[in-house]
Design a protein around this motif. Structure first.
Motif, PDB file in Angstrom:
ATOM      1  N   ILE A  97       0.894  -1.242   0.411  1.00  0.00           N
ATOM      2  CA  ILE A  97      -0.216  -0.181  -0.433  1.00  0.00           C
ATOM      3  C   ILE A  97       1.313   1.139  -0.269  1.00  0.00           C
ATOM      4  N   PRO A  98       0.441   2.028  -0.882  1.00  0.00           N
ATOM      5  CA  PRO A  98       0.926   3.669  -0.930  1.00  0.00           C
ATOM      6  C   PRO A  98       1.521   3.824   0.481  1.00  0.00           C
ATOM      7  N   ASP A  99       2.788   4.484   0.490  1.00  0.00           N
ATOM      8  CA  ASP A  99       3.102   5.211   2.335  1.00  0.00           C
ATOM      9  C   ASP A  99       2.199   6.161   1.938  1.00  0.00           C
ATOM     10  N   LYS A 100       1.920   7.267   1.189  1.00  0.00           N
ATOM     11  CA  LYS A 100       0.848   7.864   1.507  1.00  0.00           C
ATOM     12  C   LYS A 100      -0.296   7.755   1.692  1.00  0.00           C
ATOM     13  N   ASN A 101      -1.175   6.477   2.007  1.00  0.00           N
ATOM     14  CA  ASN A 101      -2.634   5.990   1.979  1.00  0.00           C
ATOM     15  C   ASN A 101      -2.021   6.009   3.485  1.00  0.00           C
ATOM     16  N   VAL A 102      -1.231   5.578   4.030  1.00  0.00           N
ATOM     17  CA  VAL A 102      -1.590   5.515   5.473  1.00  0.00           C
ATOM     18  C   VAL A 102      -0.853   6.307   6.592  1.00  0.00           C
ATOM     19  N   THR A 103      -1.839   6.440   7.737  1.00  0.00           N
ATOM     20  CA  THR A 103      -1.089   7.697   8.468  1.00  0.00           C
ATOM     21  C   THR A 103      -1.180   6.691  10.122  1.00  0.00           C
ATOM     22  N   GLU A 104      -0.294   6.999  10.767  1.00  0.00           N
ATOM     23  CA  GLU A 104       0.239   5.984  12.037  1.00  0.00           C
ATOM     24  C   GLU A 104       0.340   6.848  13.151  1.00  0.00           C
ATOM     25  N   LEU A 105      -0.112   6.838  14.390  1.00  0.00           N
ATOM     26  CA  LEU A 105      -0.640   8.067  14.789  1.00  0.00           C
ATOM     27  C   LEU A 105      -0.589   6.993  16.773  1.00  0.00           C
ATOM     28  N   ASP A 106      -0.137   7.740  17.434  1.00  0.00           N
ATOM     29  CA  ASP A 106       0.598   7.604  18.449  1.00  0.00           C
ATOM     30  C   ASP A 106      -0.822   7.642  19.843  1.00  0.00           C
ATOM     31  N   TRP A 107      -0.974   7.275  21.111  1.00  0.00           N
ATOM     32  CA  TRP A 107      -2.207   7.743  21.641  1.00  0.00           C
ATOM     33  C   TRP A 107      -2.519   8.870  21.763  1.00  0.00           C
ATOM     34  N   TRP A 108      -3.714   9.746  22.029  1.00  0.00           N
ATOM     35  CA  TRP A 108      -3.835  11.128  21.930  1.00  0.00           C
ATOM     36  C   TRP A 108      -3.512  11.766  20.722  1.00  0.00           C
ATOM     37  N   GLU A 109      -2.815  11.165  19.601  1.00  0.00           N
ATOM     38  CA  GLU A 109      -2.791  12.345  18.783  1.00  0.00           C
ATOM     39  C   GLU A 109      -4.391  12.002  17.690  1.00  0.00           C
ATOM     40  N   GLY A 110      -4.085  13.339  16.879  1.00  0.00           N
ATOM     41  CA  GLY A 110      -4.997  13.658  16.039  1.00  0.00           C
ATOM     42  C   GLY A 110      -4.130  13.588  14.459  1.00  0.00           C
ATOM     43  N   ALA A 111      -5.335  13.907  13.513  1.00  0.00           N
ATOM     44  CA  ALA A 111      -5.529  13.917  12.133  1.00  0.00           C
ATOM     45  C   ALA A 111      -6.891  14.660  11.565  1.00  0.00           C
ATOM     46  N   GLU A 112      -6.440  15.405  10.200  1.00  0.00           N
ATOM     47  CA  GLU A 112      -7.385  16.202   9.939  1.00  0.00           C
ATOM     48  C   GLU A 112      -7.776  15.352   8.029  1.00  0.00           C
ATOM     49  N   LEU A 113      -8.861  15.930   8.154  1.00  0.00           N
ATOM     50  CA  LEU A 113      -8.645  14.241   6.404  1.00  0.00           C
ATOM     51  C   LEU A 113     -10.089  15.697   5.911  1.00  0.00           C
ATOM     52  N   ASN A 114      -9.557  16.074   4.424  1.00  0.00           N
ATOM     53  CA  ASN A 114     -10.187  16.470   4.140  1.00  0.00           C
ATOM     54  C   ASN A 114     -10.477  15.092   2.186  1.00  0.00           C
ATOM     55  N   LEU A 115     -11.529  15.101   2.087  1.00  0.00           N
ATOM     56  CA  LEU A 115     -11.760  14.648   1.201  1.00  0.00           C
ATOM     57  C   LEU A 115     -13.123  15.238   0.290  1.00  0.00           C
ATOM     58  N   SER A 116     -12.822  14.796  -1.493  1.00  0.00           N
ATOM     59  CA  SER A 116     -13.281  15.520  -2.521  1.00  0.00           C
ATOM     60  C   SER A 116     -14.719  14.527  -2.944  1.00  0.00           C
ATOM     61  N   ARG A 117     -15.528  14.582  -3.052  1.00  0.00           N
ATOM     62  CA  ARG A 117     -16.118  13.715  -3.440  1.00  0.00           C
ATOM     63  C   ARG A 117     -17.272  14.689  -4.461  1.00  0.00           C
ATOM     64  N   GLY A 118     -16.772  13.993  -5.729  1.00  0.00           N
ATOM     65  CA  GLY A 118     -17.837  15.840  -6.802  1.00  0.00           C
ATOM     66  C   GLY A 118     -17.904  16.592  -6.364  1.00  0.00           C
ATOM     67  N   GLU A 119     -18.798  17.656  -5.893  1.00  0.00           N
ATOM     68  CA  GLU A 119     -18.524  18.721  -5.699  1.00  0.00           C
ATOM     69  C   GLU A 119     -18.403  19.247  -4.514  1.00  0.00           C
ATOM     70  N   GLU A 120     -18.473  18.274  -3.843  1.00  0.00           N
ATOM     71  CA  GLU A 120     -18.913  18.382  -2.105  1.00  0.00           C
ATOM     72  C   GLU A 120     -16.925  18.185  -1.738  1.00  0.00           C
ATOM     73  N   THR A 121     -16.760  19.117  -0.346  1.00  0.00           N
ATOM     74  CA  THR A 121     -15.957  18.219   0.187  1.00  0.00           C
ATOM     75  C   THR A 121     -15.923  17.862   1.618  1.00  0.00           C
ATOM     76  N   ILE A 122     -15.916  16.809   1.746  1.00  0.00           N
ATOM     77  CA  ILE A 122     -15.945  15.904   3.672  1.00  0.00           C
ATOM     78  C   ILE A 122     -14.910  16.380   3.891  1.00  0.00           C
ATOM     79  N   LYS A 123     -15.056  16.953   5.673  1.00  0.00           N
ATOM     80  CA  LYS A 123     -13.984  16.875   6.537  1.00  0.00           C
ATOM     81  C   LYS A 123     -14.292  16.041   7.784  1.00  0.00           C
ATOM     82  N   ALA A 124     -13.036  15.355   7.851  1.00  0.00           N
ATOM     83  CA  ALA A 124     -13.304  14.367   9.411  1.00  0.00           C
ATOM     84  C   ALA A 124     -12.319  15.137  10.735  1.00  0.00           C
TER      85      ALA A 124
END
Length: 404
Positions: A206-233
């Motif tokens: 699996i490509p390195d860019k497709n895997v995010t590794e985290l420690d306890w209490w760490e977080g990440a923000e995700l932006n996903l473009s689907r069609g004309e909309e952006t999903i945030k998480a």
């Protein structure tokens, strides 16, 4: 299929609220003082559990009858399986949080659409997928599935944006499942605990860019473009009380974790696999150990894992919790790493989940409780804690979708 564009940005530690104590106390050096291993840092976990002694105890328990294998003759009556998962195939927009149990700890969760008038589905998350017949390193030995999977990895693959993995044990992480999903959906993004990224990159290509590794209490923000909309998480890696390892030589070299995800105004917590408090091992020799109430007066002061209250106070409340209720007998052997139904209710309260669904049961025989016991004891635990027995912390058929 053409994957949607996805970007993930790891948040600086401390951007999200964290406990005041030493958040790195679960990191320990190996014997060579170079390679990091991980540990459960609280007394609630008891002494470290090692694979070989555990295997010998299992063998001895089987021979002596202390760990009988439960009957699976009536599995279809106890744990029904639905092949109808309407939001999985085909997917459709919704303004509710939809959660579908896929067996054991595997859950598919579809978040609401980004706005009420949207024709675009919200974020779609898969937790701990394992679709093989056996949860083992090989498919000719090991625990065999006694309830069928409601779908295949190929069927669910197009309807996933991210996958969260709680730890490396075979009943939660499958090479065949992960490889097939990645082949069918090359844009899927994986979130894993420390040390586990290399397995995805090196073993599954699996490509390195497709895997995010985290420690306890760490977080990440995700932006996903689907069609004309952006999903945030917002995705957070959070503590659990467990272990890791796929061979005799890699015990606890990768981090186990629970996960929280917030998107489109909804927030969920996936416990993965966890214990809550350890029962004294000397109960192994108690003449009536199977009927002991380990929440009775004699054991009420046993230490509890403080991480769950911290999760509830710092990252909760949650609209939905996915919390383990099975694989807990005998308690003197499994209590440090597996929650029983009463533990699960205490975890539910600690983490401030508004609703919960039971996971980690009904799929493989891993321990000695009867297959219909976890839901029965869950109802009893809810009643003893003054919580409604249905509709708050519930169970469902494999393949069934619930809306929240």
């Amino acid at each position: 299929m053409s994957p949607p564009h996805c970007t993930v940005a790891k948040l600086d530690f401390g951007v999200l609220p964290v406990p005041d104590d030493d958040t790195q106390s679960h990191h320990v050096l190996g014997k060579d003082e170079r390679h990091v291993r991980f540990q459960n840092p609280y007394p609630s976990a008891g002494p470290t559990v090692y694979p070989l002694p555990t295997a010998l105890k299992l063998l001895r328990g089987s021979i002596t009858g202390k760990m009988p294998s439960p009957s699976i003759k009536n599995a279809a009556d106890v744990i029904p399986v639905s092949k109808q998962s309407p939001h999985l195939n085909p997917p459709s927009p919704s303004q509710t949080l939809r959660a579908t149990w896929l067996g054991h700890a595997a859950y598919h969760v579809a978040f609401p659409s980004t706005n009420p008038d949207s024709n675009v589905t919200g974020l779609r998350v898969l937790f701990d997928p394992v679709f093989e017949s056996r949860c083992s390193g090989v498919q000719w030995a090991g625990p065999k599935r006694f309830t069928p999977a409601p779908c295949t990895s190929s069927e669910v693959a197009p309807n996933i944006d991210i996958i969260c993995i709680s730890h490396s044990h075979y009943d939660h992480l499958s090479y065949n499942t992960i490889s097939e999903i990645a082949r069918q959906n090359p844009g899927v993004h994986f979130f894993v605990g420390l040390g586990l990224k290399s397995w995805f990159v090196n073993q599954c290509s699996i490509p390195d860019k497709n895997v995010t590794e985290l420690d306890w209490w760490e977080g990440a923000e995700l932006n996903l473009s689907r069609g004309e909309e952006t999903i945030k998480a917002q995705i957070s890696c959070l503590p659990s009380q467990h272990a890791s390892g796929r061979t005799l030589g890699d015990k606890d070299t990768t981090l186990w974790a629970s996960w929280s995800i917030e998107s489109s105004g909804k927030k969920i917590w996936f416990a993965g696999d966890t214990g809550y408090r350890v029962i004294p091992s000397e109960l192994e020799h108690h003449p009536d150990f199977d009927s002991i109430d380990d929440y009775g007066k004699e054991y009420e002061d046993l230490p509890r894992c403080p991480s769950f209250k911290e999760i509830g106070e710092l990252r909760g409340p949650f609209d939905l919790g996915l919390i383990p209720i099975g694989a807990y007998k005998p308690r003197w052997m499994w209590s440090s790493v597996h929650a029983n139904p009463r533990d699960a209710v205490e975890i539910f309260k600690d983490t401030k989940c508004k609703k919960a669904m039971g996971i980690h049961w009904g799929t493989w025989v891993l321990t000695s409780e009867e297959i219909d016991e976890p839901p029965r004891l869950l109802r009893e635990a809810l009643k003893s804690c003054g919580i409604e027995e249905t509709g708050v912390f519930d169970i469902c058929a494999i393949g069934e979708t619930r809306e929240f």
